[in-house]
Write an enzyme that holds these catalytic residues in place. Sequence first.
Site, PDB file in Angstrom:
ATOM      1  N   THR A 213       0.046   0.827   6.950  1.00  0.00           N
ATOM      2  CA  THR A 213       0.081  -0.259   5.969  1.00  0.00           C
ATOM      3  C   THR A 213       0.260  -1.572   6.707  1.00  0.00           C
ATOM      4  OG1 THR A 213       1.233  -1.258   4.105  1.00  0.00           O
ATOM      5  CG2 THR A 213       2.586   0.099   5.581  1.00  0.00           C
ATOM      6  N   GLY A 214      -0.436  -2.578   6.237  1.00  0.00           N
ATOM      7  CA  GLY A 214      -0.317  -3.875   6.899  1.00  0.00           C
ATOM      8  C   GLY A 214      -1.595  -4.665   6.736  1.00  0.00           C
TER       9      GLY A 214
ATOM     10  N   ARG B  25     -14.446  -6.942  -0.050  1.00  0.00           N
ATOM     11  CA  ARG B  25     -13.679  -6.768   1.194  1.00  0.00           C
ATOM     12  C   ARG B  25     -13.071  -5.362   1.230  1.00  0.00           C
ATOM     13  NH1 ARG B  25      -8.102  -5.313   2.418  1.00  0.00           N
ATOM     14  NH2 ARG B  25      -7.543  -6.270   4.395  1.00  0.00           N
ATOM     15  N   VAL B  26     -13.189  -4.701   2.354  1.00  0.00           N
ATOM     16  CA  VAL B  26     -12.599  -3.379   2.528  1.00  0.00           C
ATOM     17  C   VAL B  26     -11.621  -3.445   3.695  1.00  0.00           C
ATOM     18  CG1 VAL B  26     -13.076  -0.964   3.106  1.00  0.00           C
ATOM     19  CG2 VAL B  26     -14.630  -2.202   1.594  1.00  0.00           C
ATOM     20  N   GLY B  27     -10.424  -2.920   3.513  1.00  0.00           N
ATOM     21  CA  GLY B  27      -9.413  -2.929   4.570  1.00  0.00           C
ATOM     22  C   GLY B  27      -9.412  -1.641   5.368  1.00  0.00           C
ATOM     23  N   ASP B  28      -8.306  -1.381   6.018  1.00  0.00           N
ATOM     24  CA  ASP B  28      -8.186  -0.193   6.877  1.00  0.00           C
ATOM     25  C   ASP B  28      -7.906   1.087   6.092  1.00  0.00           C
ATOM     26  OD1 ASP B  28      -5.668  -1.461   6.255  1.00  0.00           O
ATOM     27  OD2 ASP B  28      -4.706  -0.029   7.606  1.00  0.00           O
TER      28      ASP B  28
ATOM     29  N   THR C 267       0.837  -1.198   0.000  1.00  0.00           N
ATOM     30  CA  THR C 267       0.000   0.000   0.000  1.00  0.00           C
ATOM     31  C   THR C 267       0.875   1.253   0.000  1.00  0.00           C
ATOM     32  OG1 THR C 267      -1.841  -1.050   1.094  1.00  0.00           O
ATOM     33  CG2 THR C 267      -1.526   1.253   1.612  1.00  0.00           C
TER      34      THR C 267
HETATM   35  N1  ASP Z   1      -3.689  -2.249   4.768  1.00  0.00           N
HETATM   36  C1  ASP Z   1      -4.050  -2.719   3.465  1.00  0.00           C
HETATM   37  C2  ASP Z   1      -5.316  -3.512   3.543  1.00  0.00           C
HETATM   38  O1  ASP Z   1      -5.474  -4.291   4.447  1.00  0.00           O
HETATM   39  C3  ASP Z   1      -2.994  -3.546   2.833  1.00  0.00           C
HETATM   40  C4  ASP Z   1      -1.643  -2.908   2.805  1.00  0.00           C
HETATM   41  O2  ASP Z   1      -1.294  -2.118   3.665  1.00  0.00           O
HETATM   42  O3  ASP Z   1      -0.886  -3.188   1.866  1.00  0.00           O
HETATM   43  O4  ASP Z   1      -6.123  -3.395   2.659  1.00  0.00           O
END
Ligand code: ASP
Length: 356
Positions: free
Chosen positions: A275-276, A252-255, A224
């Site tokens: 990121t993570g 799906r939605v992330g942070d 990210t």
């Molecule tokens: N945080 C992002 C997610 O979970 C992924 C990433 O940081 O690469 O969608």
Amino acid sequence: MHLRAFALGLVLAGVSPAAETPPPSPAMSPIHGLVLHGGAGVITRENLTPELEAQYREDLGRALAAGHAVLAGGGTALDAVIATIRILEDSPRFNAGHGAVLNGEGRCELDASLMDGRTLAAGAVAGVTRVRNPITLARAVMERSPHVLFAGAGAERFAEQVGGIELVPNEYFQTERRREELLRAQKKEREQANRRAALGGPGGPVFATIDENDSLDVERKFGTVGCVALDQHGNLAAGTSTGGMTNKKFGRVGDSPLIGAGTYAANATCAVSATGHGEYFIRVGVARDIAAQVEYLGRPLAEAAANTLAKVKALGGDGGVIAIDRSGNIALPFNTPGMYRAHHLAGQTPEIAIFR
Ligand code: ASP
């Protein structure tokens, strides 16, 4: 009263204005700077060829220079964040825009968010499939709608309505490298399902527990992109953009598009981009948790960031954050072997790093 009307009033009253004094300008601070990330994960010297490393460094340097040029010219933190993120979205190497990871159906669904620390205005989009630079749509949401977060088809209808947002076919985002990653992740997913079936447990990936979710990102390179900035006017801003995680389920939605989880900025405290593994970052409320420690406990930024990341780790999550506060202190902790990262503070030399 408007300056010219005031001067005219003096002339009409037979009084000539003494000298032409420029209107007072708001105090400009010499402290300014920005920090960016291009994702955290299992990024080691062994799995990055020298050629690829050079390309990553070149991208990071260009993005850093673009953002820093905005700040050095007296521009806003918000503009600097957008200038930086657009470059990383356009690079095929990062998991945002062109080169974003593929979901389980082989398509890209992109998330992005942006926050202005001056006003706490924020804008975000989730699950967009046709917007070339999702960060620009996040800005449109913030500035041209009464809302904070638009999702899916509605976000794209909004993009068409506001105009000036470049739309592209989903294939524009997809790259060969991401297709290979998806195939590897799906192979691992099948192996896990077979193992569960052999143990007599539920078979389908739908029933996977969070511990088994590393089939989402078999190589655990998140990729990210994000940026935080402090401008010469003392304003903070933060932004994040992503394709999410390889092999994620449709919808799906992330942070990353969630204000308070992946992104947060408030002039009173700090600006943060994360990121993570998003499922963990959401549950810790990472970005706001860091700001809250600065706000309520007066914790130094680096301590607050490390503390929050430890909570993510305790839940089982990997990743990193970048943060900057109103005094220009920065923090870039991560609990993975590497994180693409760079920063440039006024009066200092720019720094780019990848490995621990
Ligand atoms: N945080 C992002 C997610 O979970 C992924 C990433 O940081 O690469 O969608």
